[in-house]
Design a protein around this motif. Structure first.
Motif, PDB file in Angstrom:
ATOM      1  N   ASP A  19     -23.405 -76.515  31.958  1.00  0.00           N
ATOM      2  CA  ASP A  19     -22.645 -75.332  32.842  1.00  0.00           C
ATOM      3  C   ASP A  19     -23.940 -74.231  32.755  1.00  0.00           C
ATOM      4  O   ASP A  19     -23.545 -73.392  33.813  1.00  0.00           O
ATOM      5  CB  ASP A  19     -21.421 -75.193  31.913  1.00  0.00           C
ATOM      6  CG  ASP A  19     -20.414 -75.800  32.137  1.00  0.00           C
ATOM      7  OD1 ASP A  19     -20.622 -76.649  33.094  1.00  0.00           O
ATOM      8  OD2 ASP A  19     -19.445 -75.639  31.422  1.00  0.00           O
ATOM      9  N   ASP A  23     -23.621 -71.885  36.230  1.00  0.00           N
ATOM     10  CA  ASP A  23     -23.333 -70.641  35.942  1.00  0.00           C
ATOM     11  C   ASP A  23     -24.482 -69.691  36.660  1.00  0.00           C
ATOM     12  O   ASP A  23     -24.025 -68.588  37.188  1.00  0.00           O
ATOM     13  CB  ASP A  23     -23.167 -70.058  34.371  1.00  0.00           C
ATOM     14  CG  ASP A  23     -21.739 -70.568  33.992  1.00  0.00           C
ATOM     15  OD1 ASP A  23     -20.986 -71.140  34.802  1.00  0.00           O
ATOM     16  OD2 ASP A  23     -21.424 -70.419  32.735  1.00  0.00           O
ATOM     17  N   ALA A  73     -11.515 -73.747  34.595  1.00  0.00           N
ATOM     18  CA  ALA A  73     -12.857 -73.762  34.787  1.00  0.00           C
ATOM     19  C   ALA A  73     -12.958 -72.938  36.156  1.00  0.00           C
ATOM     20  O   ALA A  73     -14.333 -72.460  36.534  1.00  0.00           O
ATOM     21  CB  ALA A  73     -13.804 -75.015  35.076  1.00  0.00           C
ATOM     22  N   LYS A  76     -14.466 -67.684  35.694  1.00  0.00           N
ATOM     23  CA  LYS A  76     -15.668 -67.292  35.195  1.00  0.00           C
ATOM     24  C   LYS A  76     -15.771 -65.956  34.630  1.00  0.00           C
ATOM     25  O   LYS A  76     -15.253 -64.917  35.233  1.00  0.00           O
ATOM     26  CB  LYS A  76     -16.963 -67.739  35.942  1.00  0.00           C
ATOM     27  CG  LYS A  76     -16.888 -69.035  36.573  1.00  0.00           C
ATOM     28  CD  LYS A  76     -17.577 -70.041  35.418  1.00  0.00           C
ATOM     29  CE  LYS A  76     -17.826 -71.422  36.081  1.00  0.00           C
ATOM     30  NZ  LYS A  76     -18.023 -72.310  35.138  1.00  0.00           N
ATOM     31  N   TRP A  77     -16.486 -65.629  33.598  1.00  0.00           N
ATOM     32  CA  TRP A  77     -16.774 -64.273  33.074  1.00  0.00           C
ATOM     33  C   TRP A  77     -15.452 -63.436  32.972  1.00  0.00           C
ATOM     34  O   TRP A  77     -15.773 -62.324  33.243  1.00  0.00           O
ATOM     35  CB  TRP A  77     -18.095 -63.785  33.669  1.00  0.00           C
ATOM     36  CG  TRP A  77     -18.874 -64.894  34.071  1.00  0.00           C
ATOM     37  CD1 TRP A  77     -19.717 -65.332  32.866  1.00  0.00           C
ATOM     38  CD2 TRP A  77     -19.646 -65.329  35.105  1.00  0.00           C
ATOM     39  NE1 TRP A  77     -20.538 -66.336  33.653  1.00  0.00           N
ATOM     40  CE2 TRP A  77     -20.442 -66.241  35.009  1.00  0.00           C
ATOM     41  CE3 TRP A  77     -19.206 -65.016  36.350  1.00  0.00           C
ATOM     42  CZ2 TRP A  77     -21.111 -66.980  36.079  1.00  0.00           C
ATOM     43  CZ3 TRP A  77     -19.856 -65.643  37.469  1.00  0.00           C
ATOM     44  CH2 TRP A  77     -20.847 -66.542  37.136  1.00  0.00           C
TER      45      TRP A  77
END
Length: 122
Positions: A19, A23, A73, A76-77
């Protein structure tokens, strides 16, 4: 909150990718979007949403629907009021989403086939 696991322990060079590579690639691909730039067919982007603003609150709700449909998923963040944040079904969003605060989240939905794109391929 607990500490998230860091993937598989078998680091055999960069063969697997993992990942972290994804990312890093996403960090380059995703661009900041204003709430007014949100569109269901092209949701990918980095959002900074003030939940007290009715329009931005609505966009946050749309992003929760995407999270529900495409899985965790695709977020993100995420941060809520500057703190790392993990959305879970137990929070009952969007029904119990806060009315105030700031939600920061990068959204990346893979394989999002829009109606228009599907029609162009016929």
């Amino acid at each position: 909150g607990g500490k998230a696991g860091s993937g598989s322990g078998s680091g055999s060079g960069n063969k697997g990718g993992g990942d972290t590579d994804v990312d890093a690639q996403l960090a380059n691909e995703l661009e900041p979007k204003e709430a007014t730039e949100f569109h269901r067919n092209t949701p990918n982007g980095i959002y900074h949403l003030r939940l007290k603003d009715p329009y931005e609150h609505q966009v946050a709700m749309e992003l929760v629907y995407l999270w529900r449909k495409h899985g965790a998923a695709c977020w993100k963040w995420a941060k809520l009021d500057g703190e790392p944040f993990v959305l879970t079904p137990a929070l009952h969003w969007p029904d119990h989403m806060p009315e105030t605060g700031v939600l920061d989240v990068a959204v990346y939905v893979r394989r999002l086939v829009t109606y228009q794109a599907a029609m162009e391929q016929v």
